[in-house]
Design a protein around this motif. Structure first.
Motif, PDB file in Angstrom:
ATOM      1  N   ALA A 155       0.893  -1.007   0.087  1.00  0.00           N
ATOM      2  CA  ALA A 155      -0.390   0.120   0.061  1.00  0.00           C
ATOM      3  C   ALA A 155       0.786   1.355  -0.155  1.00  0.00           C
ATOM      4  O   ALA A 155       0.724   2.668  -0.515  1.00  0.00           O
ATOM      5  N   ALA A 156       2.011   1.158   0.274  1.00  0.00           N
ATOM      6  CA  ALA A 156       3.208   2.059   0.739  1.00  0.00           C
ATOM      7  C   ALA A 156       3.614   2.691  -0.915  1.00  0.00           C
ATOM      8  O   ALA A 156       3.710   4.209  -1.655  1.00  0.00           O
ATOM      9  N   PRO A 174      -4.294 -14.971  -9.306  1.00  0.00           N
ATOM     10  CA  PRO A 174      -5.653 -15.288  -7.852  1.00  0.00           C
ATOM     11  C   PRO A 174      -5.004 -14.534  -6.667  1.00  0.00           C
ATOM     12  O   PRO A 174      -5.536 -14.113  -5.571  1.00  0.00           O
ATOM     13  N   GLU A 175      -3.120 -14.446  -5.904  1.00  0.00           N
ATOM     14  CA  GLU A 175      -2.608 -14.117  -5.278  1.00  0.00           C
ATOM     15  C   GLU A 175      -2.690 -12.559  -5.200  1.00  0.00           C
ATOM     16  O   GLU A 175      -2.976 -11.574  -4.249  1.00  0.00           O
ATOM     17  N   MET A 176      -2.631 -11.592  -6.821  1.00  0.00           N
ATOM     18  CA  MET A 176      -2.886 -10.849  -6.469  1.00  0.00           C
ATOM     19  C   MET A 176      -4.045  -9.586  -6.377  1.00  0.00           C
ATOM     20  O   MET A 176      -4.884  -8.600  -6.499  1.00  0.00           O
ATOM     21  N   GLU A 177      -5.350 -10.534  -6.922  1.00  0.00           N
ATOM     22  CA  GLU A 177      -6.901 -10.616  -6.772  1.00  0.00           C
ATOM     23  C   GLU A 177      -7.320 -10.147  -4.855  1.00  0.00           C
ATOM     24  O   GLU A 177      -7.548  -9.542  -4.539  1.00  0.00           O
ATOM     25  N   TRP A 178      -6.509 -11.811  -4.752  1.00  0.00           N
ATOM     26  CA  TRP A 178      -6.705 -11.680  -2.770  1.00  0.00           C
ATOM     27  C   TRP A 178      -6.041 -10.237  -3.113  1.00  0.00           C
ATOM     28  O   TRP A 178      -6.348  -9.841  -1.386  1.00  0.00           O
ATOM     29  N   LEU A 179      -4.837 -10.671  -3.414  1.00  0.00           N
ATOM     30  CA  LEU A 179      -4.312  -8.752  -2.464  1.00  0.00           C
ATOM     31  C   LEU A 179      -5.143  -7.316  -2.506  1.00  0.00           C
ATOM     32  O   LEU A 179      -4.799  -6.697  -1.443  1.00  0.00           O
ATOM     33  N   ALA A 180      -5.076  -7.417  -3.882  1.00  0.00           N
ATOM     34  CA  ALA A 180      -7.130  -6.407  -4.275  1.00  0.00           C
ATOM     35  C   ALA A 180      -7.342  -5.821  -3.469  1.00  0.00           C
ATOM     36  O   ALA A 180      -8.076  -5.054  -2.533  1.00  0.00           O
ATOM     37  N   ALA A 181      -7.978  -7.033  -2.746  1.00  0.00           N
ATOM     38  CA  ALA A 181      -9.465  -7.350  -2.487  1.00  0.00           C
ATOM     39  C   ALA A 181      -9.414  -7.668  -0.998  1.00  0.00           C
ATOM     40  O   ALA A 181      -9.758  -6.599   0.102  1.00  0.00           O
ATOM     41  N   ARG A 182      -8.001  -7.759  -0.340  1.00  0.00           N
ATOM     42  CA  ARG A 182      -7.895  -7.404   0.976  1.00  0.00           C
ATOM     43  C   ARG A 182      -7.503  -6.487   1.205  1.00  0.00           C
ATOM     44  O   ARG A 182      -8.118  -5.264   3.059  1.00  0.00           O
ATOM     45  N   SER A 186      -9.739  -3.300   3.571  1.00  0.00           N
ATOM     46  CA  SER A 186      -8.880  -3.348   4.993  1.00  0.00           C
ATOM     47  C   SER A 186      -8.239  -1.402   4.604  1.00  0.00           C
ATOM     48  O   SER A 186      -8.150  -0.926   6.010  1.00  0.00           O
ATOM     49  N   ARG A 187      -8.031  -1.305   3.527  1.00  0.00           N
ATOM     50  CA  ARG A 187      -7.478   0.471   3.667  1.00  0.00           C
ATOM     51  C   ARG A 187      -8.443   0.979   2.281  1.00  0.00           C
ATOM     52  O   ARG A 187      -8.035   1.903   1.913  1.00  0.00           O
ATOM     53  N   PRO A 188      -9.642   1.464   2.441  1.00  0.00           N
ATOM     54  CA  PRO A 188     -10.084   1.814   1.503  1.00  0.00           C
ATOM     55  C   PRO A 188     -10.089   3.662   1.250  1.00  0.00           C
ATOM     56  O   PRO A 188     -10.610   4.006   0.802  1.00  0.00           O
ATOM     57  N   GLU A 189      -9.783   4.275   2.977  1.00  0.00           N
ATOM     58  CA  GLU A 189      -9.495   5.052   3.504  1.00  0.00           C
ATOM     59  C   GLU A 189      -8.211   5.456   2.095  1.00  0.00           C
ATOM     60  O   GLU A 189      -7.528   7.194   2.189  1.00  0.00           O
ATOM     61  N   ILE A 190      -7.217   4.995   1.864  1.00  0.00           N
ATOM     62  CA  ILE A 190      -5.618   5.374   1.217  1.00  0.00           C
ATOM     63  C   ILE A 190      -6.035   5.135  -0.885  1.00  0.00           C
ATOM     64  O   ILE A 190      -5.517   6.223  -1.401  1.00  0.00           O
ATOM     65  N   GLY A 191      -7.460   3.742  -0.959  1.00  0.00           N
ATOM     66  CA  GLY A 191      -6.891   4.396  -2.277  1.00  0.00           C
ATOM     67  C   GLY A 191      -8.092   3.362  -2.619  1.00  0.00           C
ATOM     68  O   GLY A 191      -8.462   2.410  -2.148  1.00  0.00           O
ATOM     69  N   ARG A 192      -7.890   2.534  -3.369  1.00  0.00           N
ATOM     70  CA  ARG A 192      -8.700   1.736  -4.804  1.00  0.00           C
ATOM     71  C   ARG A 192      -7.775   1.049  -5.821  1.00  0.00           C
ATOM     72  O   ARG A 192      -7.089   1.692  -6.171  1.00  0.00           O
ATOM     73  N   PRO A 395      12.999 -12.473   0.994  1.00  0.00           N
ATOM     74  CA  PRO A 395      12.715 -10.794   1.862  1.00  0.00           C
ATOM     75  C   PRO A 395      11.369  -9.755   0.591  1.00  0.00           C
ATOM     76  O   PRO A 395      12.405 -10.016  -0.183  1.00  0.00           O
ATOM     77  N   TYR A 396      10.814  -9.073   1.133  1.00  0.00           N
ATOM     78  CA  TYR A 396      10.361  -8.323   0.930  1.00  0.00           C
ATOM     79  C   TYR A 396      10.712  -7.058   1.016  1.00  0.00           C
ATOM     80  O   TYR A 396       9.962  -7.245   2.124  1.00  0.00           O
ATOM     81  N   TYR A 397      11.169  -6.407   0.540  1.00  0.00           N
ATOM     82  CA  TYR A 397      11.314  -4.926   0.535  1.00  0.00           C
ATOM     83  C   TYR A 397      10.690  -3.592  -0.651  1.00  0.00           C
ATOM     84  O   TYR A 397      10.839  -4.315  -2.128  1.00  0.00           O
ATOM     85  N   PHE A 398      10.033  -3.142   0.089  1.00  0.00           N
ATOM     86  CA  PHE A 398       9.724  -2.315   0.083  1.00  0.00           C
ATOM     87  C   PHE A 398      10.394  -0.557   0.263  1.00  0.00           C
ATOM     88  O   PHE A 398      10.429  -0.824   0.913  1.00  0.00           O
TER      89      PHE A 398
END
Length: 441
Positions: A155-156, A174-182, A186-192, A395-398
């Motif tokens: 999200a950042a 499928p994993e990206m669709e789950w990620l977007a849905a989650r 959980s964070r509708p105030e940030i964006g869509r 590890p996943y670095y953002f």
């Protein structure tokens, strides 16, 4: 204890989203996360900073090469085999400072610590790791990066936007669709967040996450539209469409003696020395003859033909295509020199040398992963079994403007007879967690 493990494993398996997280792919479910010690967790955190500096230095070296401040052969190597329009795009002023916002190293855990097999700037597994982190945290695991770390990290770097998944990358949809849905829940105030196909659109959001490989642009109809809109300042795309940054040969350039002063200046002495400990020595497979007095460093041979005649014991080496090819994805196009006859090895090396002008290859020191034991659910027998295996830790670095954060790490534990460690049906996939007892890996 075994009954508790059975209950946990069955609960994890039953919690999988309908349709799974990978298209037509599965893995062995474990009741336990992969534990690492606090000191190693701190090392992983520091590695994110070092790799961000490394990727920025790679970008700088390419820029200096095309601008005349470093030798022109560097950019020439990195641009080989690329369409002229893509080379022109990555040189555009609008993209000059752009680097990938997600960096995922493939760490092979060894007896002496770990090595970085390669870097992936368009990695799969983001949604899967986010899901695993949440599920295993419910069992009390102290997840590396936190239960929400992957979601927070993504999200950042993409605070709302379109996630473009190509047909070639459909396995990961499928994993990206789950990620977007989650994220939307959980964070509708940030964006869509939306997962979209690689088709042109009149309705792009201002931020786009590219989940397709640049060698596959011909099969991604929206690619040209996205690049044109980005150059007009109408949207931003991450990872940037800069194929030079996605080459594996950066590890070879890192070790070249003529570039040592550049790396020291850009990275700093401490970071450079730290990376030298974990980046395996790597050679460019360059067919150009050496001067009569020169040898290939560390191989101590005058010509590649001599490398072709190495004994099996001498061939603790990995041959890889550098990039911009479907063979550069996953374990495709990776040759373990010790696992073949000398005749077959000579053929592979000769082919790699012959492709230098269009598809450069690299040769890398092979480091054997150390053995670990981990429990998994044998669904067919309905019992918990223990497997000996070797670990690839990712590890996943953002990467933010001021700070790089580790959102989490995916441990892939492969059976001990496998030399190439990657996702497979026989592998255990679990999140990394910090062992508060300090008895972890």
């Amino acid at each position: 204890m075994s009954e508790d493990k059975m209950l946990r494993a069955e609960a994890i398996r039953s919690a999988l989203p309908e349709g799974g997280l990978f298209h037509e792919k599965s893995w062995r479910v474990s009741p336990d996360s992969f534990l690492i010690g606090r000191k190693f967790a701190e090392e992983i955190d520091k590695l994110g900073y070092r790799l961000t500096r490394f990727v920025r230095a790679c970008n700088q070296l390419y820029r200096f090469s095309i601008g005349g401040r470093q030798p022109a052969w560097i950019a020439d190597l990195l641009d080989r085999g690329k369409p002229p329009e893509l080379v022109a795009l990555q040189r555009e002023k609008a993209l000059v400072m752009a680097i990938p916002r997600v960096i995922r190293p493939d760490l092979i855990l060894t007896e002496g610590g770990y090595i970085i097999a390669e870097l992936d700037n368009v990695p799969g597994g983001i949604g899967l790791t986010a899901w695993l982190d949440q599920i295993y945290s419910q069992n009390g695991a102290s997840i590396l990066g936190g239960a929400e770390g992957m979601l927070d990290g993504f999200a950042a770097i993409l605070p709302g936007g379109d996630i473009v998944v190509s047909e070639e990358a459909a396995t990961y949809r499928p994993e990206m669709e789950w990620l977007a849905a989650r994220l939307n829940a959980s964070r509708p105030e940030i964006g869509r967040w939306r997962v979209v196909d690689g088709l042109p659109s009149d309705n792009w959001q201002s931020r786009v996450y590219r989940f397709f490989e640049l060698y596959d642009l011909a099969n991604v109809p929206c690619a040209r539209q996205l690049s044109e809109k980005e150059l007009r300042g109408e949207l931003s795309v991450t990872p940037p469409m800069k194929p030079a940054l996605e080459e594996k040969m950066w590890f070879a350039l890192f070790w070249l003696k003529p570039l040592e002063s550049f790396w020291r200046r850009e990275l700093g002495e401490r970071t450079m020395l730290a990376l030298q400990k974990v980046i395996p020595y790597t050679w460019l497979v360059n067919p150009e003859p050496l001067p009569m007095h020169a040898v290939l460093p560390r191989l101590e041979t005058h010509a590649w033909e001599e490398v072709g005649h190495f004994s099996q014991r001498q061939r603790a080496l990995i041959l890889k295509i550098s990039g911009f090819s479907e063979q550069a994805w996953g374990s495709r196009g990776v040759v373990v020199a010790q696992d073949m006859s000398q005749t077959a090895w000579q053929t592979e090396l000769k082919n790699a040398l012959g492709e230098f002008d269009t598809h450069p290859h690299i040769l890398q020191q092979f480091h054997q992963g150390r053995l670990v034991e981990h429990d998994y659910l044998d669904a067919s027998a309905n019992k918990i079994r223990r497997m000996r295996g070797r670990v690839r830790l990712c590890p996943y670095y953002f990467v933010g403007e001021k700070k790089t954060v580790c959102g989490g790490a995916l441990a892939t534990i492969c059976p001990d007879d496998k030399k190439l460690l990657h996702g497979m049906t026989d592998a255990i996939l679990v999140p990394a967690a910090i062992d508060i007892s300090e008895s972890g890996n």
